[in-house]
Scaffold this motif. Structure first.
Motif, PDB file in Angstrom:
ATOM      1  N   ALA A   1     -57.478 -71.289  82.828  1.00  0.00           N
ATOM      2  CA  ALA A   1     -58.205 -72.225  84.199  1.00  0.00           C
ATOM      3  C   ALA A   1     -57.573 -73.569  84.085  1.00  0.00           C
ATOM      4  CB  ALA A   1     -59.644 -72.075  84.151  1.00  0.00           C
ATOM      5  N   VAL A   2     -57.362 -74.120  82.491  1.00  0.00           N
ATOM      6  CA  VAL A   2     -56.986 -75.345  82.379  1.00  0.00           C
ATOM      7  C   VAL A   2     -55.414 -75.485  83.039  1.00  0.00           C
ATOM      8  CG1 VAL A   2     -56.112 -76.838  80.538  1.00  0.00           C
ATOM      9  CG2 VAL A   2     -58.315 -76.011  80.648  1.00  0.00           C
ATOM     10  N   GLN A   3     -54.676 -74.300  82.563  1.00  0.00           N
ATOM     11  CA  GLN A   3     -53.228 -74.212  83.070  1.00  0.00           C
ATOM     12  C   GLN A   3     -53.142 -74.210  84.541  1.00  0.00           C
ATOM     13  OE1 GLN A   3     -51.278 -70.595  81.275  1.00  0.00           O
ATOM     14  NE2 GLN A   3     -49.542 -71.081  82.733  1.00  0.00           N
ATOM     15  N   ASN A   4     -54.071 -73.632  85.323  1.00  0.00           N
ATOM     16  CA  ASN A   4     -53.912 -73.637  86.607  1.00  0.00           C
ATOM     17  C   ASN A   4     -54.367 -74.719  87.335  1.00  0.00           C
ATOM     18  OD1 ASN A   4     -53.462 -70.880  86.921  1.00  0.00           O
ATOM     19  ND2 ASN A   4     -55.284 -70.131  87.144  1.00  0.00           N
ATOM     20  N   PHE A   5     -55.203 -75.432  86.521  1.00  0.00           N
ATOM     21  CA  PHE A   5     -55.630 -76.809  87.157  1.00  0.00           C
ATOM     22  C   PHE A   5     -54.433 -77.813  87.155  1.00  0.00           C
ATOM     23  CE2 PHE A   5     -56.892 -81.082  86.116  1.00  0.00           C
ATOM     24  CZ  PHE A   5     -57.612 -81.346  87.286  1.00  0.00           C
ATOM     25  N   ASN A   6     -53.725 -78.010  85.980  1.00  0.00           N
ATOM     26  CA  ASN A   6     -52.668 -78.722  85.845  1.00  0.00           C
ATOM     27  C   ASN A   6     -51.408 -78.172  86.921  1.00  0.00           C
ATOM     28  OD1 ASN A   6     -53.166 -80.874  83.564  1.00  0.00           O
ATOM     29  ND2 ASN A   6     -54.037 -78.821  82.961  1.00  0.00           N
ATOM     30  N   GLU A   7     -51.208 -76.864  86.758  1.00  0.00           N
ATOM     31  CA  GLU A   7     -49.944 -76.527  87.454  1.00  0.00           C
ATOM     32  C   GLU A   7     -50.135 -76.667  88.930  1.00  0.00           C
ATOM     33  OE1 GLU A   7     -48.478 -73.276  84.322  1.00  0.00           O
ATOM     34  OE2 GLU A   7     -49.409 -72.243  86.344  1.00  0.00           O
ATOM     35  N   GLN A   8     -51.558 -76.436  89.521  1.00  0.00           N
ATOM     36  CA  GLN A   8     -51.842 -76.343  91.070  1.00  0.00           C
ATOM     37  C   GLN A   8     -52.045 -77.900  91.401  1.00  0.00           C
ATOM     38  OE1 GLN A   8     -51.463 -73.684  92.663  1.00  0.00           O
ATOM     39  NE2 GLN A   8     -51.096 -72.478  90.885  1.00  0.00           N
ATOM     40  N   ALA A   9     -52.496 -78.415  90.640  1.00  0.00           N
ATOM     41  CA  ALA A   9     -52.505 -80.070  90.820  1.00  0.00           C
ATOM     42  C   ALA A   9     -51.281 -80.693  90.907  1.00  0.00           C
ATOM     43  CB  ALA A   9     -53.386 -80.816  89.847  1.00  0.00           C
ATOM     44  N   CYS A  10     -50.055 -80.203  90.422  1.00  0.00           N
ATOM     45  CA  CYS A  10     -48.772 -80.579  90.435  1.00  0.00           C
ATOM     46  C   CYS A  10     -48.484 -80.061  91.941  1.00  0.00           C
ATOM     47  CB  CYS A  10     -47.829 -80.141  89.251  1.00  0.00           C
ATOM     48  SG  CYS A  10     -46.309 -80.672  89.397  1.00  0.00           S
ATOM     49  N   ILE A  11     -48.554 -78.850  92.268  1.00  0.00           N
ATOM     50  CA  ILE A  11     -48.200 -78.293  93.335  1.00  0.00           C
ATOM     51  C   ILE A  11     -48.929 -78.866  94.491  1.00  0.00           C
ATOM     52  CG2 ILE A  11     -48.404 -76.240  94.943  1.00  0.00           C
ATOM     53  CD1 ILE A  11     -48.248 -74.490  92.618  1.00  0.00           C
ATOM     54  N   LEU A  12     -50.185 -79.478  94.485  1.00  0.00           N
ATOM     55  CA  LEU A  12     -50.842 -80.238  95.391  1.00  0.00           C
ATOM     56  C   LEU A  12     -50.336 -81.477  95.687  1.00  0.00           C
ATOM     57  CD1 LEU A  12     -53.437 -79.961  97.386  1.00  0.00           C
ATOM     58  CD2 LEU A  12     -54.708 -81.000  95.492  1.00  0.00           C
ATOM     59  N   VAL A  13     -49.982 -82.155  94.830  1.00  0.00           N
ATOM     60  CA  VAL A  13     -49.356 -83.577  94.920  1.00  0.00           C
ATOM     61  C   VAL A  13     -48.214 -83.559  95.422  1.00  0.00           C
ATOM     62  CG1 VAL A  13     -48.735 -85.461  93.500  1.00  0.00           C
ATOM     63  CG2 VAL A  13     -50.736 -84.506  93.110  1.00  0.00           C
ATOM     64  N   LEU A  14     -47.175 -82.630  94.891  1.00  0.00           N
ATOM     65  CA  LEU A  14     -45.961 -82.619  95.555  1.00  0.00           C
ATOM     66  C   LEU A  14     -45.801 -81.963  96.856  1.00  0.00           C
ATOM     67  CD1 LEU A  14     -43.700 -81.280  92.333  1.00  0.00           C
ATOM     68  CD2 LEU A  14     -43.837 -83.725  93.160  1.00  0.00           C
ATOM     69  N   GLY A  15     -46.691 -81.185  97.238  1.00  0.00           N
ATOM     70  CA  GLY A  15     -46.809 -80.373  98.596  1.00  0.00           C
ATOM     71  C   GLY A  15     -47.317 -81.405  99.500  1.00  0.00           C
ATOM     72  N   ALA A  16     -48.360 -82.362  99.047  1.00  0.00           N
ATOM     73  CA  ALA A  16     -48.762 -83.361 100.088  1.00  0.00           C
ATOM     74  C   ALA A  16     -47.908 -84.151 100.221  1.00  0.00           C
ATOM     75  CB  ALA A  16     -50.050 -83.984  99.185  1.00  0.00           C
TER      76      ALA A  16
ATOM     77  N   ALA B   1     -42.922 -77.749  91.075  1.00  0.00           N
ATOM     78  CA  ALA B   1     -41.468 -77.757  91.925  1.00  0.00           C
ATOM     79  C   ALA B   1     -41.299 -76.448  92.587  1.00  0.00           C
ATOM     80  CB  ALA B   1     -40.598 -78.003  90.977  1.00  0.00           C
ATOM     81  N   GLY B   2     -41.401 -75.360  91.840  1.00  0.00           N
ATOM     82  CA  GLY B   2     -41.197 -73.937  92.294  1.00  0.00           C
ATOM     83  C   GLY B   2     -41.952 -73.574  93.504  1.00  0.00           C
ATOM     84  N   GLY B   3     -43.486 -74.017  93.336  1.00  0.00           N
ATOM     85  CA  GLY B   3     -44.378 -73.435  94.460  1.00  0.00           C
ATOM     86  C   GLY B   3     -43.963 -74.175  95.869  1.00  0.00           C
ATOM     87  N   ASN B   4     -43.493 -75.445  95.589  1.00  0.00           N
ATOM     88  CA  ASN B   4     -42.955 -76.035  97.046  1.00  0.00           C
ATOM     89  C   ASN B   4     -41.686 -75.613  97.406  1.00  0.00           C
ATOM     90  OD1 ASN B   4     -45.177 -78.151  97.981  1.00  0.00           O
ATOM     91  ND2 ASN B   4     -45.097 -78.256  95.845  1.00  0.00           N
ATOM     92  N   LEU B   5     -40.963 -75.185  96.635  1.00  0.00           N
ATOM     93  CA  LEU B   5     -39.595 -74.677  96.722  1.00  0.00           C
ATOM     94  C   LEU B   5     -39.619 -73.264  97.896  1.00  0.00           C
ATOM     95  CD1 LEU B   5     -37.481 -74.929  93.657  1.00  0.00           C
ATOM     96  CD2 LEU B   5     -37.120 -76.146  96.018  1.00  0.00           C
ATOM     97  N   LYS B   6     -40.748 -72.712  97.763  1.00  0.00           N
ATOM     98  CA  LYS B   6     -41.074 -71.375  98.381  1.00  0.00           C
ATOM     99  C   LYS B   6     -40.894 -71.726 100.117  1.00  0.00           C
ATOM    100  CE  LYS B   6     -45.139 -69.873  98.757  1.00  0.00           C
ATOM    101  NZ  LYS B   6     -46.450 -68.968  98.010  1.00  0.00           N
ATOM    102  N   TYR B   7     -41.641 -73.166 100.481  1.00  0.00           N
ATOM    103  CA  TYR B   7     -41.433 -73.509 101.771  1.00  0.00           C
ATOM    104  C   TYR B   7     -40.244 -74.156 101.970  1.00  0.00           C
ATOM    105  CZ  TYR B   7     -42.185 -75.447 106.145  1.00  0.00           C
ATOM    106  OH  TYR B   7     -42.218 -75.579 107.563  1.00  0.00           O
ATOM    107  N   ILE B   8     -39.654 -74.717 101.076  1.00  0.00           N
ATOM    108  CA  ILE B   8     -38.273 -75.591 101.179  1.00  0.00           C
ATOM    109  C   ILE B   8     -37.308 -74.709 101.474  1.00  0.00           C
ATOM    110  CG2 ILE B   8     -36.814 -77.260 100.109  1.00  0.00           C
ATOM    111  CD1 ILE B   8     -39.096 -78.763  98.967  1.00  0.00           C
TER     112      ILE B   8
END
Length: 434
Positions: free
Chosen positions: A361-376, A248-255
């Motif tokens: 790397a596991v942490q990044n995978f899950n967090e960035q996948a969430c950013i990717l899905v919510l961002g898309a 959520a936070g990663g996408n709020l940067k643009y929102i």
């Protein structure tokens, strides 16, 4: 703290400073180039693609070399992305390359903390790293806004080099060129990071096989590490919390940029300062958490995530800058106090289960996948005409709702597996197991 910790902090500051200033410059480059709104919104998810796609490789890569060397290589990749953006490559593609550098950088940046410091100092170290990172976000976004603004960009564009035609003719291009030098400063600090003495874990690769086959060979190990964290009764809670927070936070940067334009009529340069305001609150929350919280107390902050989601929805009712500033500081403060202890707990469990680089790397995978899905999702909704107000409401509901689910999940673990949870908390209280 050991002396090497401050070198790591300096390297992280300048690298993050450039990352965040580059985001503003890329948004302005696309805006002035006539790119549609959905493409500008896509900058957030495009940055995460390599975090997700190469997660099995970057964690193992970070564990195979001294972390300072990994961070140096990663910054070099970011510079290549900047040069691609300057010399005509589509900004989305070039920004994805910068994301590749960031994906390789992150496991080394956080992984080195668990190699350098005992468990008792992890929350404190995370507080300072997150606080400094947030400070770099504030300054980076403000710097990006100033670099693309008329006052500073006109001076940079007025610089003339004899014989050499740089091809830099617009404010965003001048900003990107300046940021290459910031990445160079970060790279210099990378060379000063001490070797922690931790034994390296060589990449399992066969020279007779191609890169794709060697990457595929890493997948079983990565998915094993991923499943171990999700099965761990503390690891799963901290991983779920940080995944949702950063998604959520990663996408709020643009929102926030889109909201400031709609609600306050701000330009990109003006709106970028409000993103920095959120970061101020996050920095304060992070530092307070580093002083008040212990590793074994981390799960107590989960209710703050529910409150954070509710506060996000409140942005829809603000159209005055004097109300917006303290409101955004409060929003950031809740996030900072939430993420620092949960991040530290996740690093601690990951380090004990599989090693620092693989864990991050596991942490990044899950967090960035969430950013990717919510961002898309946000980019698609923008393309279909969804307003920033509706997007903010959706994000607030998602954060509050899923944080409530995580809270109930942890409560269920305490009831069904009390001995296992208490054993893991005992490990978190002791440096001997770290």
């Amino acid at each position: 703290m050991k002396r090497g910790f401050y070198t790591i902090m300096s390297a992280q500051f300048f690298s993050s400073l450039a990352d965040n200033a580059l985001f503003v410059a890329a948004v302005e480059l696309m805006r002035t180039g006539g790119a549609p709104e959905w493409q500008r919104a896509a900058l957030v998810p495009i940055f995460t693609i390599f975090y997700v796609a190469l997660a099995p490789l970057v964690g193992a890569f970070a564990d195979s070399l001294p972390k300072g060397k990994v961070m140096f290589i990663s910054n070099a990749i970011k510079v290549i992305g900047c040069l691609m953006m300057l010399f005509g490559t589509h900004p989305l593609l070039a920004y994805a390359v910068v994301g590749l550098g960031a994906a390789a950088y992150s496991p080394a940046k956080y992984g080195i903390l668990t190699e350098l410091l005992p468990a008792s100092q992890l929350v404190k170290a995370n507080g300072w790293i997150e606080g400094l990172t947030i400070a770099s976000i504030i300054l980076g976004i403000v710097l990006g806004g100033q670099l693309v603004g008329h006052a500073l960009s006109s001076r940079m564009l007025a610089l003339d080099f004899p014989v050499i035609d740089t091809g830099i003719d617009t404010p965003p291009e001048a900003a990107i060129a300046a940021l290459i030098f910031v990445y160079a400063i970060a790279a210099w600090f990378n060379t000063r990071i001490p070797d922690t003495g931790v034994e390296m874990r060589p990449l399992r690769s066969n020279p007779q096989h191609g890169m794709v086959r060697n990457l595929l060979a890493l997948l079983p190990d990565f998915w094993h590490c991923n499943s171990r964290l999700w099965r761990d009764k503390l690891g799963q809670i901290s991983l779920a919390t940080t995944t949702l927070f950063w998604g959520a936070g990663g996408n709020l940067k643009y929102i926030v940029l889109a909201w400031a334009s709609l609600a306050l009529g701000y330009s990109t340069a003006q709106a970028s300062s409000l993103t920095g305001v959120v970061a101020i609150g996050t920095a304060v929350g992070a530092v307070v958490a580093s002083m008040k919280m212990r590793l074994d107390m981390a799960t107590r902050v989960i209710p703050l995530g529910i409150g954070m989601g509710i506060v996000v929805i409140g942005m829809n009712f603000i159209d005055n800058i004097w109300i917006a500033v303290p409101f955004l500081i409060m929003l950031g403060g809740l996030g900072g106090f939430l993420v620092v202890p949960m991040n530290a707990l996740l690093q601690h469990r990951g380090h004990n289960l599989m090693g620092a680089g693989r864990s991050i790397a596991v942490q990044n995978f899950n967090e960035q996948a969430c950013i990717l899905v919510l961002g898309a999702f946000y980019s698609a909704c923008t393309g279909l005409g969804l307003s920033a107000y509706a997007a903010i409401t959706a994000f607030g509901v998602v954060v509050a709702g899923f944080m409530y689910v995580i809270k109930r999940w942890h409560e269920n673990n305490l009831k069904r597996y009390p001995e296992e949870v208490e054993h893991l908390l005992a490990i978190a209280r002791s440096d001997k197991h770290h």
